[in-house]
Design an enzyme around this catalytic site. Structure first.
Site, PDB file in Angstrom:
ATOM      1  N   THR A  38      -9.580  94.589  11.161  1.00 29.26           N
ATOM      2  CA  THR A  38      -8.370  93.841  11.500  1.00 29.26           C
ATOM      3  C   THR A  38      -7.192  94.812  11.534  1.00 29.26           C
ATOM      4  O   THR A  38      -6.989  95.580  10.601  1.00 29.26           O
ATOM      5  CB  THR A  38      -8.124  92.737  10.462  1.00 29.26           C
ATOM      6  OG1 THR A  38      -9.182  91.789  10.564  1.00 29.26           O
ATOM      7  CG2 THR A  38      -6.796  92.041  10.697  1.00 29.26           C
ATOM      8  N   HIS A 192     -18.913  85.905  11.181  1.00 32.41           N
ATOM      9  CA  HIS A 192     -18.285  86.400   9.944  1.00 32.41           C
ATOM     10  C   HIS A 192     -18.505  85.366   8.839  1.00 32.41           C
ATOM     11  O   HIS A 192     -17.842  84.346   8.783  1.00 32.41           O
ATOM     12  CB  HIS A 192     -16.790  86.613  10.191  1.00 32.41           C
ATOM     13  CG  HIS A 192     -16.118  87.442   9.136  1.00 32.41           C
ATOM     14  ND1 HIS A 192     -16.736  87.860   7.992  1.00 32.41           N
ATOM     15  CD2 HIS A 192     -14.842  87.933   9.068  1.00 32.41           C
ATOM     16  CE1 HIS A 192     -15.880  88.575   7.263  1.00 32.41           C
ATOM     17  NE2 HIS A 192     -14.730  88.635   7.893  1.00 32.41           N
ATOM     18  N   ASN A 195     -16.528  88.155   2.973  1.00 38.72           N
ATOM     19  CA  ASN A 195     -15.156  88.485   2.561  1.00 38.72           C
ATOM     20  C   ASN A 195     -14.261  87.283   2.274  1.00 38.72           C
ATOM     21  O   ASN A 195     -13.045  87.349   2.447  1.00 38.72           O
ATOM     22  CB  ASN A 195     -14.485  89.405   3.597  1.00 38.72           C
ATOM     23  CG  ASN A 195     -15.112  90.784   3.610  1.00 38.72           C
ATOM     24  OD1 ASN A 195     -15.888  91.131   2.716  1.00 38.72           O
ATOM     25  ND2 ASN A 195     -14.811  91.580   4.621  1.00 38.72           N
ATOM     26  N   TYR A 197     -13.919  84.295   3.700  1.00 38.73           N
ATOM     27  CA  TYR A 197     -13.420  83.420   4.763  1.00 38.73           C
ATOM     28  C   TYR A 197     -14.267  82.144   4.809  1.00 38.73           C
ATOM     29  O   TYR A 197     -15.124  81.931   3.956  1.00 38.73           O
ATOM     30  CB  TYR A 197     -13.349  84.190   6.086  1.00 38.73           C
ATOM     31  CG  TYR A 197     -12.373  85.348   5.974  1.00 38.73           C
ATOM     32  CD1 TYR A 197     -11.002  85.102   5.859  1.00 38.73           C
ATOM     33  CD2 TYR A 197     -12.807  86.664   5.905  1.00 38.73           C
ATOM     34  CE1 TYR A 197     -10.095  86.146   5.694  1.00 38.73           C
ATOM     35  CE2 TYR A 197     -11.909  87.716   5.734  1.00 38.73           C
ATOM     36  CZ  TYR A 197     -10.557  87.447   5.628  1.00 38.73           C
ATOM     37  OH  TYR A 197      -9.661  88.477   5.445  1.00 38.73           O
ATOM     38  N   ASN A 252     -10.523  87.473  -1.535  1.00 39.55           N
ATOM     39  CA  ASN A 252     -10.184  86.068  -1.281  1.00 39.55           C
ATOM     40  C   ASN A 252     -10.834  85.130  -2.299  1.00 39.55           C
ATOM     41  O   ASN A 252     -11.264  84.023  -1.976  1.00 39.55           O
ATOM     42  CB  ASN A 252     -10.546  85.655   0.153  1.00 39.55           C
ATOM     43  CG  ASN A 252      -9.641  86.301   1.184  1.00 39.55           C
ATOM     44  OD1 ASN A 252      -8.452  86.503   0.934  1.00 39.55           O
ATOM     45  ND2 ASN A 252     -10.182  86.632   2.344  1.00 39.55           N
TER      46      ASN A 252
END
Length: 400
Positions: A38, A192, A195, A197, A252
């Protein structure tokens, strides 16, 4: 800018890192992969890949023929987003720019896979509220952190536990995003599910407190991810789909190694993927974030989880595995990892600062230092101005 100090490069040209391997329909000429990075250069409004710089950025890093590039995460729909400067793959305007990027990568005889991204509780609830969108997660009674909870309340956009119909809608959006990517020229997509999300929020018992068929057991927590896998395999073909997982990640607010059942959770997912493989639908790859990096915002060597390993995946899943996490400064570790003939290595931060990283890995050349301050800065500086090794020598970096 300068070369990394106190680092002794090792030439890896004699290892399996430089042996060809087939991933999906792509014949890679080496196994140094660019993982999703990102960079927050997309244009707002519209989440459009940067018209001025993105083609150049990807072209620089595709320069070694036969390189596999997984793009920065791309939102599958407006509802999936919540960051203004990350790109999407839902609109015609976005896909026009992506097509230019894909064509540029292919002109360098390299390959491109699009990472499909849904934020969930990692989104900015105020951005979503501004755009009339929900702030989603697996549950509504446990939060990423107190700051996010407060932001959501202030924005009058409290965290929302997805209904089953909303889960189905997300799956439709994943399918459309995958189709858009392939139609624009991508070689495949990566789901994805790592991480912290949205899909990871369903996998983790800390963030998933549901009592329906999407929570409460290992099988149920894996259901959403596997439904996305199955839908994309059906839509674009198994050889064009990969999956990213981070079993030990704590980014996260995920559990990581603190959750006693974490290996069982991910072993189940790996087993389900292998079951599908044996039925003729093997995914192109599984991509693992290593416990060497439990949080991508930490410096190399910080936050390493030493109480577990991703090696368990190999005894279950028999297809290709990409491993990512603090490998660039540890060529001796890479040398060991790639002895396994199914292994590819993802190099993230040092692919940002070394557009010719593959050549440097092969020959054991010094590495450019990266500037973390420019990772997410809306500027060409720190994005497309890192020199190749030859350019760095002309700048006198070897004398610094």
């Amino acid at each position: 800018m300068s070369f990394v100090k106190d680092f002794k490069p090792q030439a890896l040209g004699d290892t399996n890192l430089f042996k060809p391997i087939k991933i999906g329909n792509n014949e890679l000429l080496h196994r140094a992969v660019i993982p999703p990075l990102t960079r927050m250069r997309a244009l707002h409004p519209g989440n459009i890949p940067n018209r001025d710089w993105a083609v150049e950025y990807y072209t620089q890093r595709a320069q070694r023929p036969g390189t596999m590039i997984i793009t920065e995460g791309a939102f599958i729909s407006p509802q999936a987003g919540g960051y203004d400067n990350a790109p999407g793959v839902w609109s015609e305007e976005q896909m026009v720019e992506w097509t230019k990027i894909f064509n540029a990568i292919h002109e360098k005889k390299s390959f491109v896979w699009v990472q499909l991204w849904v934020l969930g509780w990692a989104a900015f609830p105020d951005n979503l509220a501004r755009d009339g969108l929900r702030y989603d997660s697996a549950s509504d009674n446990v939060f990423m952190d107190a700051e996010q909870e407060a932001k959501a309340k202030k924005a009058n956009n409290p965290q929302h536990s997805l209904t089953k119909d909303e889960i189905k809608q997300y799956i439709k959006e994943y399918v459309q995003a995958a189709k858009n990517s392939i139609a624009a020229g991508a070689d495949g997509v990566e789901i994805h599910s790592a991480n912290g999300y949205l899909l990871n929020q369903f996998l983790d018992p800390h963030s998933n407190t549901r009592t329906d068929e999407y929570g409460g057991s290992i099988e149920n927590r894996a259901r959403f991810t596997l439904e996305v896998v199955d839908a994309l395999v059906e839509a674009i073909g198994h050889e064009k789909v990969g999956l990213r997982l981070s079993p030990y990640g704590v980014f996260n607010s995920m559990s990581g190694g603190a959750e006693t059942g974490i290996v069982a959770q991910y072993a189940y997912v790996a087993g389900e993927l292998e079951k599908r493989a044996k039925a003729g639908k093997r995914l192109a790859f599984v991509h693992l974030v290593e416990p060497r990096v439990t949080n991508p915002f930490l410096t190399e060597g910080e936050g390493e989880y030493e109480g577990g390993s991703n090696d368990f995946v190999y005894s279950i899943w028999k297809g290709p595995v990409i491993r990512a996490g603090n490998f660039a400064l540890h060529p001796e570790v890479v040398r060991e990892e790639v002895k396994d003939k199914r292994t590819l290595i993802g190099y993230g931060r040092f692919f940002i600062s070394n557009p010719d990283l593959v050549d440097r890995l092969e020959k054991g050349l010094p590495l450019n230092k990266y500037d973390r301050d420019t990772f997410y800065q809306m500027s060409a500086h720190g994005y497309i101005d890192y020199p190749t090794y030859e350019e760095a020598l002309k700048l006198g970096w070897d004398k610094k």
